[in-house]
Design an enzyme around this catalytic site. Structure first.
Site, mmCIF file in Angstrom:
data_model
loop_
_atom_site.group_PDB
_atom_site.id
_atom_site.type_symbol
_atom_site.label_atom_id
_atom_site.label_comp_id
_atom_site.label_asym_id
_atom_site.label_seq_id
_atom_site.Cartn_x
_atom_site.Cartn_y
_atom_site.Cartn_z
ATOM 1 N N GLY A 240 0.772 -1.238 0.000
ATOM 2 C CA GLY A 240 0.000 0.000 0.000
ATOM 3 C C GLY A 240 0.802 1.286 0.000
ATOM 4 O O GLY A 240 0.213 2.369 -0.117
ATOM 5 N N GLU A 277 4.666 -6.218 1.772
ATOM 6 C CA GLU A 277 4.119 -6.655 0.470
ATOM 7 C C GLU A 277 3.951 -5.483 -0.490
ATOM 8 O O GLU A 277 2.848 -5.206 -0.965
ATOM 9 C CB GLU A 277 2.748 -7.314 0.678
ATOM 10 N N PRO A 278 5.012 -4.763 -0.790
ATOM 11 C CA PRO A 278 4.867 -3.584 -1.650
ATOM 12 C C PRO A 278 4.714 -3.952 -3.126
ATOM 13 O O PRO A 278 5.366 -4.877 -3.611
ATOM 14 C CB PRO A 278 6.196 -2.856 -1.438
ATOM 15 N N ARG A 280 2.923 -1.258 -5.796
ATOM 16 C CA ARG A 280 2.896 0.031 -6.490
ATOM 17 C C ARG A 280 4.136 0.884 -6.248
ATOM 18 O O ARG A 280 4.664 1.490 -7.179
ATOM 19 C CB ARG A 280 1.659 0.778 -5.987
ATOM 20 N N ARG A 316 -7.055 2.357 -15.100
ATOM 21 C CA ARG A 316 -7.125 3.087 -13.829
ATOM 22 C C ARG A 316 -7.890 4.420 -13.914
ATOM 23 O O ARG A 316 -8.663 4.731 -13.013
ATOM 24 C CB ARG A 316 -5.721 3.325 -13.253
ATOM 25 N N TYR A 320 -10.954 4.102 -11.414
ATOM 26 C CA TYR A 320 -10.756 4.719 -10.089
ATOM 27 C C TYR A 320 -10.688 6.248 -10.152
ATOM 28 O O TYR A 320 -10.246 6.860 -9.176
ATOM 29 C CB TYR A 320 -9.431 4.264 -9.476
ATOM 30 N N CYS A 359 -15.097 1.567 -27.971
ATOM 31 C CA CYS A 359 -16.461 2.064 -28.118
ATOM 32 C C CYS A 359 -17.176 2.168 -26.779
ATOM 33 O O CYS A 359 -18.114 1.409 -26.492
ATOM 34 C CB CYS A 359 -17.233 1.169 -29.079
ATOM 35 N N TYR A 388 -0.360 -1.827 -11.974
ATOM 36 C CA TYR A 388 -1.774 -1.973 -12.317
ATOM 37 C C TYR A 388 -2.070 -1.382 -13.702
ATOM 38 O O TYR A 388 -3.129 -0.815 -13.939
ATOM 39 C CB TYR A 388 -2.669 -1.356 -11.215
HETATM 40 N N1 LLP Z 1 -0.909 -7.114 -0.381
HETATM 41 C C1 LLP Z 1 -2.207 -7.374 -0.585
HETATM 42 C C2 LLP Z 1 -2.858 -8.399 0.227
HETATM 43 C C3 LLP Z 1 -2.918 -6.680 -1.566
HETATM 44 O O1 LLP Z 1 -4.199 -6.927 -1.749
HETATM 45 C C4 LLP Z 1 -2.257 -5.690 -2.347
HETATM 46 C C5 LLP Z 1 -2.976 -4.956 -3.378
HETATM 47 C C6 LLP Z 1 -0.890 -5.469 -2.113
HETATM 48 C C7 LLP Z 1 -0.248 -6.188 -1.114
HETATM 49 C C8 LLP Z 1 -0.090 -4.478 -2.914
HETATM 50 O O2 LLP Z 1 -0.542 -3.182 -2.762
HETATM 51 P P1 LLP Z 1 0.358 -1.993 -3.361
HETATM 52 O O3 LLP Z 1 1.646 -1.961 -2.575
HETATM 53 O O4 LLP Z 1 0.594 -2.266 -4.776
HETATM 54 O O5 LLP Z 1 -0.438 -0.759 -3.157
HETATM 55 N N2 LLP Z 1 -5.742 -1.949 -9.007
HETATM 56 C C9 LLP Z 1 -5.659 -0.943 -7.967
HETATM 57 C C10 LLP Z 1 -4.898 -1.420 -6.755
HETATM 58 C C11 LLP Z 1 -5.439 -2.708 -6.171
HETATM 59 C C12 LLP Z 1 -4.626 -3.200 -5.015
HETATM 60 C C13 LLP Z 1 -4.978 -4.597 -4.697
HETATM 61 N N3 LLP Z 1 -4.200 -5.150 -3.634
HETATM 62 C C14 LLP Z 1 -5.033 0.321 -8.538
HETATM 63 O O6 LLP Z 1 -4.743 0.346 -9.733
HETATM 64 O O7 LLP Z 1 -4.878 1.321 -7.833
#
Ligand code: LLP
Length: 434
Positions: A240, A277-278, A280, A316, A320, A359, A388
Protein backbone atom coordinates in the site's frame (compact mmCIF):
# COMPACT_ATOMS: atom_id res chain seq x y z
CA UNK A 1 10.79 9.56 -8.65
CA UNK A 2 11.93 7.87 -11.88
CA UNK A 3 14.31 7.78 -14.83
CA UNK A 4 11.87 9.13 -17.45
CA UNK A 5 13.23 12.61 -18.11
CA UNK A 6 13.40 15.21 -20.87
CA UNK A 7 16.69 16.13 -22.55
CA UNK A 8 16.43 19.13 -24.84
CA UNK A 9 12.70 18.64 -25.14
CA UNK A 10 12.92 14.91 -25.92
CA UNK A 11 11.73 12.27 -23.45
CA UNK A 12 14.23 9.57 -22.54
CA UNK A 13 13.84 6.36 -20.58
CA UNK A 14 17.23 6.28 -18.87
CA UNK A 15 19.50 6.77 -21.93
CA UNK A 16 17.00 5.60 -24.53
CA UNK A 17 15.24 8.14 -26.74
CA UNK A 18 11.54 7.26 -26.55
CA UNK A 19 10.71 8.43 -30.09
CA UNK A 20 13.50 6.29 -31.54
CA UNK A 21 12.31 3.35 -29.49
CA UNK A 22 8.73 3.83 -30.70
CA UNK A 23 10.04 3.88 -34.24
CA UNK A 24 11.57 0.44 -33.70
CA UNK A 25 8.89 -1.16 -31.52
CA UNK A 26 5.71 0.61 -32.64
CA UNK A 27 2.93 1.96 -30.46
CA UNK A 28 1.31 1.54 -28.06
CA UNK A 29 4.05 0.16 -25.85
CA UNK A 30 4.84 -0.15 -22.16
CA UNK A 31 8.40 0.90 -21.28
CA UNK A 32 10.07 0.10 -17.95
CA UNK A 33 13.24 1.44 -16.39
CA UNK A 34 15.44 -1.08 -14.62
CA UNK A 35 17.17 1.65 -12.66
CA UNK A 36 13.85 2.94 -11.33
CA UNK A 37 12.53 -0.50 -10.44
CA UNK A 38 15.65 -1.56 -8.61
CA UNK A 39 16.12 1.88 -7.06
CA UNK A 40 12.67 1.82 -5.47
CA UNK A 41 13.23 -1.70 -4.19
CA UNK A 42 16.64 -0.81 -2.77
CA UNK A 43 15.39 2.33 -1.05
CA UNK A 44 12.63 0.37 0.62
CA UNK A 45 15.01 -2.38 1.70
CA UNK A 46 17.41 0.20 3.09
CA UNK A 47 14.70 2.16 4.87
CA UNK A 48 13.51 -0.96 6.69
CA UNK A 49 16.95 -2.60 7.05
CA UNK A 50 16.89 -2.28 10.84
CA UNK A 51 14.10 -4.87 11.03
CA UNK A 52 15.47 -6.89 8.09
CA UNK A 53 12.10 -7.65 6.52
CA UNK A 54 11.24 -10.18 3.84
CA UNK A 55 10.10 -7.89 1.04
CA UNK A 56 7.45 -9.82 -0.84
CA UNK A 57 6.95 -7.89 -4.07
CA UNK A 58 3.27 -7.85 -4.94
CA UNK A 59 3.18 -9.53 -8.34
CA UNK A 60 -0.34 -8.34 -9.04
CA UNK A 61 0.98 -4.80 -9.53
CA UNK A 62 3.23 -5.73 -12.47
CA UNK A 63 3.91 -9.36 -13.15
CA UNK A 64 6.27 -9.56 -16.13
CA UNK A 65 8.62 -12.39 -15.23
CA UNK A 66 11.70 -10.46 -16.34
CA UNK A 67 10.87 -7.62 -13.96
CA UNK A 68 10.04 -10.08 -11.17
CA UNK A 69 13.38 -11.77 -11.78
CA UNK A 70 15.28 -8.52 -11.33
CA UNK A 71 13.67 -8.19 -7.91
CA UNK A 72 14.06 -11.86 -6.99
CA UNK A 73 17.76 -11.55 -7.84
CA UNK A 74 17.96 -8.78 -5.25
CA UNK A 75 16.48 -11.06 -2.62
CA UNK A 76 12.81 -10.15 -2.93
CA UNK A 77 10.15 -12.67 -2.02
CA UNK A 78 6.76 -12.50 -3.75
CA UNK A 79 3.20 -11.78 -2.67
CA UNK A 80 0.86 -13.85 -4.86
CA UNK A 81 -2.92 -14.15 -5.07
CA UNK A 82 -3.40 -16.97 -7.54
CA UNK A 83 -1.84 -20.10 -8.93
CA UNK A 84 -0.89 -18.08 -12.01
CA UNK A 85 1.01 -15.56 -9.93
CA UNK A 86 2.72 -18.38 -8.06
CA UNK A 87 3.76 -19.77 -11.45
CA UNK A 88 5.19 -16.37 -12.34
CA UNK A 89 7.09 -16.27 -9.02
CA UNK A 90 8.55 -19.69 -9.81
CA UNK A 91 9.58 -18.66 -13.31
CA UNK A 92 11.21 -15.55 -11.86
CA UNK A 93 13.30 -17.77 -9.62
CA UNK A 94 11.94 -16.39 -6.34
CA UNK A 95 12.74 -18.32 -3.21
CA UNK A 96 9.52 -20.16 -2.35
CA UNK A 97 10.09 -19.83 1.39
CA UNK A 98 9.70 -16.07 0.83
CA UNK A 99 6.32 -16.36 -0.88
CA UNK A 100 3.09 -15.31 0.81
CA UNK A 101 -0.20 -16.29 -0.75
CA UNK A 102 -3.22 -14.04 -0.09
CA UNK A 103 -6.73 -13.88 -1.55
CA UNK A 104 -10.19 -14.84 -0.36
CA UNK A 105 -10.96 -17.54 -2.91
CA UNK A 106 -8.03 -19.94 -3.20
CA UNK A 107 -9.14 -23.11 -5.00
CA UNK A 108 -8.18 -26.65 -3.99
CA UNK A 109 -5.88 -26.96 -6.99
CA UNK A 110 -4.15 -23.68 -6.14
CA UNK A 111 -3.76 -24.74 -2.50
CA UNK A 112 -2.14 -28.02 -3.55
CA UNK A 113 0.14 -26.20 -5.97
CA UNK A 114 1.28 -23.84 -3.19
CA UNK A 115 1.80 -26.65 -0.67
CA UNK A 116 3.85 -28.58 -3.21
CA UNK A 117 5.91 -25.46 -3.91
CA UNK A 118 6.54 -25.14 -0.13
CA UNK A 119 5.62 -21.48 0.04
CA UNK A 120 6.32 -19.45 3.18
CA UNK A 121 2.82 -18.58 4.35
CA UNK A 122 -0.80 -18.81 3.33
CA UNK A 123 -2.53 -15.59 4.31
CA UNK A 124 -5.76 -16.92 5.76
CA UNK A 125 -8.91 -14.98 5.00
CA UNK A 126 -11.70 -16.99 6.69
CA UNK A 127 -12.54 -19.96 8.91
CA UNK A 128 -13.82 -21.98 5.95
CA UNK A 129 -10.61 -21.38 4.08
CA UNK A 130 -8.49 -22.39 7.07
CA UNK A 131 -10.38 -25.67 7.39
CA UNK A 132 -9.94 -26.39 3.71
CA UNK A 133 -6.21 -25.65 3.56
CA UNK A 134 -5.64 -27.64 6.77
CA UNK A 135 -7.57 -30.61 5.35
CA UNK A 136 -5.64 -30.54 2.07
CA UNK A 137 -2.29 -30.27 3.91
CA UNK A 138 -3.31 -33.25 6.04
CA UNK A 139 -4.27 -35.31 2.99
CA UNK A 140 -0.92 -34.48 1.44
CA UNK A 141 0.91 -35.34 4.66
CA UNK A 142 2.37 -31.84 4.55
CA UNK A 143 2.82 -28.94 6.92
CA UNK A 144 2.13 -25.36 5.91
CA UNK A 145 2.24 -22.00 7.70
CA UNK A 146 -0.72 -19.69 8.03
CA UNK A 147 -0.85 -15.96 8.70
CA UNK A 148 -4.29 -14.85 9.82
CA UNK A 149 -5.36 -11.76 7.90
CA UNK A 150 -6.67 -9.39 10.51
CA UNK A 151 -8.79 -6.50 9.52
CA UNK A 152 -7.76 -3.68 11.86
CA UNK A 153 -10.66 -1.40 10.90
CA UNK A 154 -8.54 1.56 9.85
CA UNK A 155 -8.35 3.30 6.50
CA UNK A 156 -6.67 6.18 4.75
CA UNK A 157 -9.34 8.70 3.77
CA UNK A 158 -7.42 9.39 0.53
CA UNK A 159 -7.68 5.79 -0.68
CA UNK A 160 -10.30 5.13 -3.36
CA UNK A 161 -13.31 3.12 -2.13
CA UNK A 162 -12.52 0.37 -4.63
CA UNK A 163 -9.02 -0.18 -3.24
CA UNK A 164 -9.63 0.35 0.51
CA UNK A 165 -9.53 -2.95 2.37
CA UNK A 166 -8.83 -2.20 6.03
CA UNK A 167 -12.38 -1.43 7.17
CA UNK A 168 -14.63 -4.02 8.80
CA UNK A 169 -17.05 -4.07 5.90
CA UNK A 170 -14.79 -5.64 3.29
CA UNK A 171 -14.52 -9.21 2.13
CA UNK A 172 -10.94 -9.41 3.41
CA UNK A 173 -9.68 -10.93 6.66
CA UNK A 174 -11.42 -11.17 10.01
CA UNK A 175 -11.88 -8.49 12.66
CA UNK A 176 -9.85 -8.53 15.87
CA UNK A 177 -12.59 -10.07 18.01
CA UNK A 178 -12.99 -12.91 15.54
CA UNK A 179 -9.21 -13.28 15.34
CA UNK A 180 -9.10 -14.21 19.05
CA UNK A 181 -11.72 -16.90 18.54
CA UNK A 182 -9.93 -18.01 15.37
CA UNK A 183 -6.75 -18.77 17.31
CA UNK A 184 -8.69 -20.49 20.12
CA UNK A 185 -10.31 -22.74 17.57
CA UNK A 186 -7.59 -23.38 15.01
CA UNK A 187 -4.40 -22.20 16.70
CA UNK A 188 -3.11 -25.69 17.44
CA UNK A 189 -3.62 -27.37 14.07
CA UNK A 190 -0.68 -29.62 13.20
CA UNK A 191 -0.87 -29.32 9.42
CA UNK A 192 -1.64 -25.65 9.01
CA UNK A 193 0.35 -23.89 11.71
CA UNK A 194 -1.27 -20.59 12.49
CA UNK A 195 1.81 -18.67 13.51
CA UNK A 196 1.61 -15.22 11.94
CA UNK A 197 -0.58 -12.15 11.56
CA UNK A 198 -1.20 -10.46 8.24
CA UNK A 199 -2.48 -6.94 7.65
CA UNK A 200 -3.19 -5.08 4.44
CA UNK A 201 -5.10 -1.87 4.90
CA UNK A 202 -5.50 -0.66 1.32
CA UNK A 203 -3.69 0.98 -1.52
CA UNK A 204 -2.35 3.59 -1.90
CA UNK A 205 -1.88 4.88 1.66
CA UNK A 206 -0.31 8.33 1.64
CA UNK A 207 1.02 8.50 5.23
CA UNK A 208 2.47 6.29 7.92
CA UNK A 209 -0.38 6.96 10.33
CA UNK A 210 -2.85 4.27 9.22
CA UNK A 211 -0.01 1.71 9.40
CA UNK A 212 0.88 2.87 12.90
CA UNK A 213 -2.74 2.44 14.03
CA UNK A 214 -3.07 -0.97 12.40
CA UNK A 215 0.28 -2.32 13.60
CA UNK A 216 -0.40 -1.13 17.14
CA UNK A 217 -3.64 -3.11 17.15
CA UNK A 218 -1.92 -6.16 15.67
CA UNK A 219 0.88 -6.07 18.26
CA UNK A 220 -1.64 -5.89 21.10
CA UNK A 221 -3.36 -8.92 19.64
CA UNK A 222 -0.04 -10.76 19.30
CA UNK A 223 0.75 -10.06 22.97
CA UNK A 224 -2.59 -11.50 24.01
CA UNK A 225 -2.18 -14.54 21.79
CA UNK A 226 1.28 -15.22 23.11
CA UNK A 227 -0.02 -15.07 26.66
CA UNK A 228 -2.46 -17.79 25.69
CA UNK A 229 0.45 -19.93 24.51
CA UNK A 230 0.25 -19.31 20.76
CA UNK A 231 3.54 -18.98 18.99
CA UNK A 232 3.49 -15.96 16.65
CA UNK A 233 6.66 -15.86 14.60
CA UNK A 234 5.86 -13.39 11.81
CA UNK A 235 4.01 -10.13 11.27
CA UNK A 236 3.15 -9.18 7.68
CA UNK A 237 2.19 -5.51 7.40
CA UNK A 238 0.99 -5.78 3.78
CA UNK A 239 1.50 -3.33 0.95
CA UNK A 240 0.00 0.00 0.00
CA UNK A 241 2.91 2.46 0.11
CA UNK A 242 2.16 5.21 -2.41
CA UNK A 243 3.81 6.22 -5.70
CA UNK A 244 4.48 9.58 -7.33
CA UNK A 245 1.57 10.05 -9.71
CA UNK A 246 2.37 13.74 -9.19
CA UNK A 247 5.86 14.97 -8.34
CA UNK A 248 6.72 14.27 -4.71
CA UNK A 249 3.18 13.15 -3.87
CA UNK A 250 4.28 9.97 -2.13
CA UNK A 251 6.20 9.89 1.15
CA UNK A 252 9.72 8.50 0.83
CA UNK A 253 10.21 4.91 2.00
CA UNK A 254 12.26 6.34 4.86
CA UNK A 255 9.33 8.50 5.96
CA UNK A 256 7.07 5.49 6.39
CA UNK A 257 9.89 3.55 8.01
CA UNK A 258 10.67 6.26 10.57
CA UNK A 259 7.24 5.88 12.20
CA UNK A 260 6.76 2.16 11.61
CA UNK A 261 10.15 0.72 12.62
CA UNK A 262 10.04 1.71 16.31
CA UNK A 263 6.79 -0.26 16.63
CA UNK A 264 8.24 -3.35 14.95
CA UNK A 265 11.57 -3.29 16.70
CA UNK A 266 10.67 -5.21 19.89
CA UNK A 267 8.90 -7.92 17.84
CA UNK A 268 11.94 -8.26 15.62
CA UNK A 269 14.37 -8.26 18.54
CA UNK A 270 12.45 -11.10 20.14
CA UNK A 271 13.13 -13.21 17.03
CA UNK A 272 10.05 -12.33 14.95
CA UNK A 273 10.04 -12.03 11.16
CA UNK A 274 8.68 -8.89 9.49
CA UNK A 275 7.10 -9.14 6.04
CA UNK A 276 6.23 -6.29 3.64
CA UNK A 277 4.12 -6.66 0.47
CA UNK A 278 4.87 -3.58 -1.65
CA UNK A 279 3.72 -3.44 -5.26
CA UNK A 280 2.90 0.03 -6.49
CA UNK A 281 5.68 1.86 -4.68
CA UNK A 282 8.20 -0.29 -6.58
CA UNK A 283 6.49 -0.72 -9.93
CA UNK A 284 4.36 2.36 -10.62
CA UNK A 285 7.06 4.91 -11.40
CA UNK A 286 9.10 2.22 -13.14
CA UNK A 287 6.82 2.09 -16.16
CA UNK A 288 5.18 4.38 -18.73
CA UNK A 289 2.67 3.77 -21.48
CA UNK A 290 3.44 5.37 -24.84
CA UNK A 291 0.67 6.01 -27.34
CA UNK A 292 0.45 7.81 -30.66
CA UNK A 293 -2.03 10.54 -31.49
CA UNK A 294 -4.39 9.31 -34.21
CA UNK A 295 -6.79 12.20 -34.60
CA UNK A 296 -7.76 15.50 -33.06
CA UNK A 297 -11.47 16.12 -32.91
CA UNK A 298 -13.78 18.81 -31.58
CA UNK A 299 -17.04 17.83 -29.89
CA UNK A 300 -19.02 20.98 -29.05
CA UNK A 301 -16.52 23.15 -27.21
CA UNK A 302 -14.47 20.13 -26.13
CA UNK A 303 -11.27 19.05 -27.78
CA UNK A 304 -10.49 15.33 -27.96
CA UNK A 305 -7.03 13.95 -28.50
CA UNK A 306 -7.61 10.42 -29.77
CA UNK A 307 -4.71 8.02 -29.18
CA UNK A 308 -4.00 4.39 -30.07
CA UNK A 309 -4.26 3.30 -26.43
CA UNK A 310 -6.90 3.68 -23.75
CA UNK A 311 -8.93 1.90 -21.09
CA UNK A 312 -8.05 -1.49 -22.58
CA UNK A 313 -4.38 -0.89 -21.77
CA UNK A 314 -4.68 1.31 -18.69
CA UNK A 315 -8.02 1.07 -16.94
CA UNK A 316 -7.12 3.09 -13.83
CA UNK A 317 -8.44 6.50 -15.00
CA UNK A 318 -11.91 5.21 -15.79
CA UNK A 319 -12.09 2.64 -12.99
CA UNK A 320 -10.76 4.72 -10.09
CA UNK A 321 -10.77 8.28 -11.47
CA UNK A 322 -7.01 7.88 -11.15
CA UNK A 323 -4.69 10.67 -12.25
CA UNK A 324 -1.81 9.85 -14.58
CA UNK A 325 0.36 12.68 -15.80
CA UNK A 326 0.31 12.73 -19.62
CA UNK A 327 2.66 14.80 -21.79
CA UNK A 328 4.02 14.71 -25.34
CA UNK A 329 7.37 12.95 -25.67
CA UNK A 330 8.79 15.81 -27.75
CA UNK A 331 8.15 19.41 -26.72
CA UNK A 332 9.33 22.96 -27.30
CA UNK A 333 11.73 24.28 -24.61
CA UNK A 334 8.93 26.29 -22.95
CA UNK A 335 6.88 23.12 -22.51
CA UNK A 336 9.45 20.90 -20.86
CA UNK A 337 7.63 19.95 -17.66
CA UNK A 338 9.35 21.12 -14.49
CA UNK A 339 7.19 18.80 -12.44
CA UNK A 340 4.22 16.50 -12.97
CA UNK A 341 1.01 17.89 -11.63
CA UNK A 342 -2.72 18.21 -12.26
CA UNK A 343 -2.32 21.91 -12.80
CA UNK A 344 0.33 22.86 -15.32
CA UNK A 345 0.77 26.57 -15.80
CA UNK A 346 3.05 27.06 -18.80
CA UNK A 347 1.83 29.37 -21.54
CA UNK A 348 0.19 27.98 -24.64
CA UNK A 349 -1.32 24.84 -23.13
CA UNK A 350 -4.63 23.60 -24.48
CA UNK A 351 -7.25 21.74 -22.50
CA UNK A 352 -8.27 18.38 -23.96
CA UNK A 353 -9.74 15.01 -23.13
CA UNK A 354 -7.28 12.27 -24.01
CA UNK A 355 -9.30 9.30 -25.19
CA UNK A 356 -8.83 5.88 -26.77
CA UNK A 357 -10.41 3.99 -29.66
CA UNK A 358 -12.72 1.78 -27.57
CA UNK A 359 -16.46 2.06 -28.12
CA UNK A 360 -17.33 3.34 -24.64
CA UNK A 361 -17.53 6.87 -23.34
CA UNK A 362 -15.59 5.56 -20.31
CA UNK A 363 -12.59 5.07 -22.55
CA UNK A 364 -10.44 7.99 -21.48
CA UNK A 365 -6.98 8.45 -20.04
CA UNK A 366 -7.54 12.03 -18.92
CA UNK A 367 -10.29 14.62 -18.87
CA UNK A 368 -9.95 18.39 -19.19
CA UNK A 369 -6.20 18.09 -19.18
CA UNK A 370 -3.79 20.91 -20.06
CA UNK A 371 -1.42 19.77 -22.83
CA UNK A 372 1.06 21.45 -25.13
CA UNK A 373 -0.33 21.56 -28.67
CA UNK A 374 -0.23 18.12 -30.30
CA UNK A 375 -0.90 16.88 -33.81
CA UNK A 376 -1.62 13.58 -35.53
CA UNK A 377 1.42 11.32 -35.28
CA UNK A 378 2.83 12.81 -32.05
CA UNK A 379 3.63 10.51 -29.16
CA UNK A 380 2.12 10.94 -25.71
CA UNK A 381 3.60 9.48 -22.56
CA UNK A 382 1.33 8.29 -19.76
CA UNK A 383 3.57 8.37 -16.70
CA UNK A 384 3.53 6.23 -13.55
CA UNK A 385 1.80 3.41 -15.41
CA UNK A 386 4.04 0.56 -14.28
CA UNK A 387 1.71 -0.68 -11.54
CA UNK A 388 -1.77 -1.97 -12.32
CA UNK A 389 -1.25 -1.04 -15.96
CA UNK A 390 -0.35 -3.97 -18.20
CA UNK A 391 -1.62 -6.49 -15.62
CA UNK A 392 -5.13 -5.04 -15.84
CA UNK A 393 -5.14 -4.70 -19.61
CA UNK A 394 -7.59 -6.62 -21.78
CA UNK A 395 -8.38 -7.53 -25.35
CA UNK A 396 -11.68 -5.67 -25.26
CA UNK A 397 -12.78 -4.71 -28.77
CA UNK A 398 -10.32 -7.38 -29.98
CA UNK A 399 -7.31 -5.10 -29.76
CA UNK A 400 -4.01 -6.94 -29.25
CA UNK A 401 -2.18 -6.03 -26.04
CA UNK A 402 0.91 -3.81 -26.26
CA UNK A 403 4.46 -5.09 -25.91
CA UNK A 404 6.63 -4.47 -22.86
CA UNK A 405 10.17 -3.11 -23.19
CA UNK A 406 12.79 -3.00 -20.46
CA UNK A 407 15.37 -0.23 -20.63
CA UNK A 408 18.70 -0.62 -18.89
CA UNK A 409 20.97 2.37 -19.52
CA UNK A 410 21.19 2.70 -23.29
CA UNK A 411 19.96 -0.86 -23.91
CA UNK A 412 16.33 -1.72 -24.66
CA UNK A 413 14.97 -5.27 -24.58
CA UNK A 414 11.58 -6.54 -25.64
CA UNK A 415 10.39 -8.50 -22.58
CA UNK A 416 6.91 -9.25 -23.90
CA UNK A 417 6.11 -9.18 -27.57
CA UNK A 418 3.22 -7.33 -29.08
CA UNK A 419 0.18 -9.55 -29.43
CA UNK A 420 -1.03 -10.30 -32.93
CA UNK A 421 -4.51 -11.15 -34.21
CA UNK A 422 -3.77 -14.85 -34.02
CA UNK A 423 -3.16 -14.52 -30.24
CA UNK A 424 -6.71 -13.18 -29.94
CA UNK A 425 -8.25 -16.34 -31.36
CA UNK A 426 -5.63 -18.99 -30.53
CA UNK A 427 -7.68 -20.49 -27.66
CA UNK A 428 -10.73 -20.69 -29.92
CA UNK A 429 -9.04 -22.51 -32.80
CA UNK A 430 -9.88 -25.99 -31.62
CA UNK A 431 -13.22 -27.08 -30.25
CA UNK A 432 -13.72 -30.11 -28.04
CA UNK A 433 -16.84 -32.02 -27.06
CA UNK A 434 -17.28 -31.81 -23.27
N1 LLP B 1 -0.91 -7.11 -0.38
C1 LLP B 1 -2.21 -7.37 -0.58
C2 LLP B 1 -2.86 -8.40 0.23
C3 LLP B 1 -2.92 -6.68 -1.57
O1 LLP B 1 -4.20 -6.93 -1.75
C4 LLP B 1 -2.26 -5.69 -2.35
C5 LLP B 1 -2.98 -4.96 -3.38
C6 LLP B 1 -0.89 -5.47 -2.11
C7 LLP B 1 -0.25 -6.19 -1.11
C8 LLP B 1 -0.09 -4.48 -2.91
O2 LLP B 1 -0.54 -3.18 -2.76
P1 LLP B 1 0.36 -1.99 -3.36
O3 LLP B 1 1.65 -1.96 -2.57
O4 LLP B 1 0.59 -2.27 -4.78
O5 LLP B 1 -0.44 -0.76 -3.16
N2 LLP B 1 -5.74 -1.95 -9.01
C9 LLP B 1 -5.66 -0.94 -7.97
C10 LLP B 1 -4.90 -1.42 -6.76
C11 LLP B 1 -5.44 -2.71 -6.17
C12 LLP B 1 -4.63 -3.20 -5.01
C13 LLP B 1 -4.98 -4.60 -4.70
N3 LLP B 1 -4.20 -5.15 -3.63
C14 LLP B 1 -5.03 0.32 -8.54
O6 LLP B 1 -4.74 0.35 -9.73
O7 LLP B 1 -4.88 1.32 -7.83
Amino acid sequence: MDAFNYRNGQLFAEDVNIDDLAQRVGTPMYVYSRKTLEGHYDRLAQAFAEVDPIICYSIKSCGNIHLCKLLADRGAGMDVVSGGELYRAQLAGASMSKVVYAGVGKTDAEIRQAIEAKIGWFNIESEAEFENIAAIAKQMGAKANGALRVNPDVADPKTHAKTATGKKETKFGVDIERARRFFEHYGRDKHLRLNAIHLHIGSPIYSAEPYVLAITKALELIDELRKQGHEITALDIGGGFAADYESSAAPEAATYAKDIIPLLHPFKKAGGTIILEPGRTIAANSGVLIGRVQYIKMGGSKKFVIVDTGMHHLIRPTLYDAFHFIWPTKVAPMHVPTGRSKTMTQQGLETSDIVGPICESGDFLAKDRPLPPVARGDLLCVFTAGAYGMVMSSNYNAVPRPPEVLVDGSKATLIRKREVYEDLVAAERTTTAV
